[in-house]
Design a protein around this motif. Structure first.
Motif, PDB file in Angstrom:
ATOM      1  N   GLY A 143     -13.786 -45.201  32.469  1.00 49.97           N
ATOM      2  CA  GLY A 143     -14.664 -46.358  32.348  1.00 49.97           C
ATOM      3  C   GLY A 143     -14.026 -47.648  32.820  1.00 49.97           C
ATOM      4  N   LYS A 144     -14.903 -48.596  33.166  1.00 53.13           N
ATOM      5  CA  LYS A 144     -14.451 -49.894  33.672  1.00 53.13           C
ATOM      6  C   LYS A 144     -14.669 -50.976  32.620  1.00 53.13           C
ATOM      7  N   VAL A 145     -13.608 -51.765  32.389  1.00 51.60           N
ATOM      8  CA  VAL A 145     -13.647 -52.854  31.416  1.00 51.60           C
ATOM      9  C   VAL A 145     -13.336 -54.164  32.125  1.00 51.60           C
ATOM     10  N   LEU A 146     -14.157 -55.174  31.876  1.00 53.95           N
ATOM     11  CA  LEU A 146     -13.902 -56.532  32.352  1.00 53.95           C
ATOM     12  C   LEU A 146     -13.455 -57.349  31.150  1.00 53.95           C
ATOM     13  N   ASP A 147     -12.239 -57.853  31.204  1.00 49.20           N
ATOM     14  CA  ASP A 147     -11.700 -58.681  30.122  1.00 49.20           C
ATOM     15  C   ASP A 147     -11.718 -60.133  30.576  1.00 49.20           C
ATOM     16  N   LEU A 148     -12.550 -60.939  29.931  1.00 49.17           N
ATOM     17  CA  LEU A 148     -12.699 -62.360  30.282  1.00 49.17           C
ATOM     18  C   LEU A 148     -11.798 -63.221  29.418  1.00 49.17           C
ATOM     19  N   ALA A 149     -11.296 -64.311  29.986  1.00 52.86           N
ATOM     20  CA  ALA A 149     -10.457 -65.267  29.249  1.00 52.86           C
ATOM     21  C   ALA A 149      -9.303 -64.544  28.564  1.00 52.86           C
ATOM     22  N   SER A 150      -8.655 -63.689  29.314  1.00 51.86           N
ATOM     23  CA  SER A 150      -7.626 -62.806  28.762  1.00 51.86           C
ATOM     24  C   SER A 150      -6.330 -63.524  28.415  1.00 51.86           C
ATOM     25  N   GLY A 151      -6.160 -64.745  28.889  1.00 59.79           N
ATOM     26  CA  GLY A 151      -4.905 -65.439  28.594  1.00 59.79           C
ATOM     27  C   GLY A 151      -3.741 -64.630  29.141  1.00 59.79           C
ATOM     28  N   PRO A 152      -2.725 -64.376  28.313  1.00 59.48           N
ATOM     29  CA  PRO A 152      -1.557 -63.641  28.795  1.00 59.48           C
ATOM     30  C   PRO A 152      -1.755 -62.126  28.824  1.00 59.48           C
ATOM     31  N   GLY A 153      -3.011 -61.674  28.845  1.00 61.90           N
ATOM     32  CA  GLY A 153      -3.254 -60.258  29.056  1.00 61.90           C
ATOM     33  C   GLY A 153      -3.686 -59.438  27.867  1.00 61.90           C
ATOM     34  N   GLU A 154      -4.260 -60.074  26.870  1.00 64.71           N
ATOM     35  CA  GLU A 154      -4.762 -59.301  25.736  1.00 64.71           C
ATOM     36  C   GLU A 154      -6.259 -59.490  25.618  1.00 64.71           C
ATOM     37  N   PRO A 155      -6.978 -58.418  25.465  1.00 65.00           N
ATOM     38  CA  PRO A 155      -6.541 -57.050  25.188  1.00 65.00           C
ATOM     39  C   PRO A 155      -6.307 -56.184  26.427  1.00 65.00           C
ATOM     40  N   SER A 156      -6.322 -56.753  27.613  1.00 64.25           N
ATOM     41  CA  SER A 156      -6.208 -55.969  28.847  1.00 64.25           C
ATOM     42  C   SER A 156      -5.022 -55.008  28.858  1.00 64.25           C
TER      43      SER A 156
ATOM     44  N   PRO B   3      -4.634 -69.816  36.561  1.00 61.85           N
ATOM     45  CA  PRO B   3      -3.741 -68.934  37.319  1.00 61.85           C
ATOM     46  C   PRO B   3      -2.429 -68.633  36.576  1.00 61.85           C
ATOM     47  N   GLY B   4      -1.927 -69.594  35.825  1.00 59.65           N
ATOM     48  CA  GLY B   4      -0.689 -69.380  35.072  1.00 59.65           C
ATOM     49  C   GLY B   4      -0.821 -68.284  34.022  1.00 59.65           C
ATOM     50  N   MET B   5      -1.990 -68.178  33.428  1.00 60.54           N
ATOM     51  CA  MET B   5      -2.227 -67.115  32.443  1.00 60.54           C
ATOM     52  C   MET B   5      -2.278 -65.752  33.128  1.00 60.54           C
ATOM     53  N   ILE B   6      -2.868 -65.703  34.311  1.00 63.87           N
ATOM     54  CA  ILE B   6      -2.913 -64.447  35.061  1.00 63.87           C
ATOM     55  C   ILE B   6      -1.494 -64.015  35.420  1.00 63.87           C
ATOM     56  N   GLU B   7      -0.647 -64.955  35.801  1.00 63.90           N
ATOM     57  CA  GLU B   7       0.755 -64.623  36.110  1.00 63.90           C
ATOM     58  C   GLU B   7       1.444 -64.017  34.890  1.00 63.90           C
ATOM     59  N   LYS B   8       1.210 -64.590  33.715  1.00 60.41           N
ATOM     60  CA  LYS B   8       1.806 -64.046  32.481  1.00 60.41           C
ATOM     61  C   LYS B   8       1.270 -62.644  32.197  1.00 60.41           C
ATOM     62  N   ALA B   9      -0.022 -62.449  32.410  1.00 57.09           N
ATOM     63  CA  ALA B   9      -0.620 -61.129  32.184  1.00 57.09           C
ATOM     64  C   ALA B   9      -0.024 -60.099  33.152  1.00 57.09           C
ATOM     65  N   GLN B  10       0.190 -60.492  34.393  1.00 56.72           N
ATOM     66  CA  GLN B  10       0.783 -59.584  35.373  1.00 56.72           C
ATOM     67  C   GLN B  10       2.201 -59.185  34.963  1.00 56.72           C
ATOM     68  N   ILE B  11       2.957 -60.124  34.448  1.00 55.66           N
ATOM     69  CA  ILE B  11       4.318 -59.844  33.982  1.00 55.66           C
ATOM     70  C   ILE B  11       4.277 -58.864  32.808  1.00 55.66           C
ATOM     71  N   ARG B  12       3.355 -59.085  31.873  1.00 52.47           N
ATOM     72  CA  ARG B  12       3.233 -58.189  30.718  1.00 52.47           C
ATOM     73  C   ARG B  12       2.812 -56.788  31.147  1.00 52.47           C
ATOM     74  N   ALA B  13       1.869 -56.700  32.086  1.00 52.94           N
ATOM     75  CA  ALA B  13       1.410 -55.397  32.567  1.00 52.94           C
ATOM     76  C   ALA B  13       2.538 -54.658  33.275  1.00 52.94           C
ATOM     77  N   SER B  14       3.303 -55.377  34.072  1.00 52.44           N
ATOM     78  CA  SER B  14       4.427 -54.774  34.776  1.00 52.44           C
ATOM     79  C   SER B  14       5.479 -54.261  33.783  1.00 52.44           C
ATOM     80  N   ALA B  15       5.761 -55.068  32.772  1.00 49.28           N
ATOM     81  CA  ALA B  15       6.737 -54.664  31.744  1.00 49.28           C
ATOM     82  C   ALA B  15       6.256 -53.437  30.972  1.00 49.28           C
ATOM     83  N   ALA B  16       4.931 -53.314  30.813  1.00 45.61           N
ATOM     84  CA  ALA B  16       4.361 -52.168  30.095  1.00 45.61           C
ATOM     85  C   ALA B  16       4.242 -50.943  31.005  1.00 45.61           C
ATOM     86  N   GLY B  17       4.431 -51.132  32.303  1.00 42.19           N
ATOM     87  CA  GLY B  17       4.364 -50.021  33.250  1.00 42.19           C
ATOM     88  C   GLY B  17       2.966 -49.515  33.537  1.00 42.19           C
ATOM     89  N   VAL B  18       1.951 -50.348  33.313  1.00 38.99           N
ATOM     90  CA  VAL B  18       0.578 -49.907  33.566  1.00 38.99           C
ATOM     91  C   VAL B  18       0.178 -50.209  35.008  1.00 38.99           C
TER      92      VAL B  18
END
Length: 136
Positions: free
Chosen positions: A9-22, A41-56
């Motif tokens: 399934g596909k999930v759209l997470d709006l206003a995710s900030g640093p990547g939660e719950p994404s 854009p700064g929040m998206i950068e933080k979310a990308q860092i968190r996703a990379s650290a989580a290995g997703v």
């Protein structure tokens, strides 16, 4: 969210900030396709860092306002999440309309706010009337 999400399934997470719950969703279900968004854009950068650290790898990122989802077609997502973001959206009515528009028939919207908002009560009543059922 994952309990009601179909396989892949596909999930759209709006206003995710640093990547939660994404990031959590992507971590818990590798088959789910998560789109993580935020207006800043700064929040998206933080979310990308968190996703990379989580290995997703089942997560994509986009900078967008929650009241302008024009880049996505109607009926694109099985679920839309928005955790503590609605109160910051300039056009709340348009945001809710856009959420409804991008949801697939039978899809679910999960929206939380810090405090009770009269607009939220009205929005819930409208969504329930349009959907023809009570929201969980």
């Amino acid at each position: 969210v994952l309990e009601r999400l179909p396989t892949g399934g596909k999930v759209l997470d709006l206003a995710s900030g640093p990547g939660e719950p994404s990031v959590t969703l992507a971590t818990r279900d590798a088959k789910a396709q998560i789109t993580c968004t935020d207006f800043q854009p700064g929040m998206i950068e933080k979310a990308q860092i968190r996703a990379s650290a989580a290995g997703v790898t089942n997560i994509g990122f986009d900078t967008t306002s929650a009241d302008d989802l024009a880049k996505w077609n109607d009926n694109s997502f099985d679920a839309v999440t928005m955790s503590f973001g609605l109160m910051f959206v300039p056009d709340k009515a348009k945001c809710l309309y856009e959420i409804f528009r991008v949801l697939k028939p039978g899809g679910f919207a999960y929206v939380s706010v810090w405090k009770k908002l009269m607009f939220q009560t009205l929005a819930r009543e409208v969504i329930e009337e349009v959907a023809g059922r009570t929201m969980p």
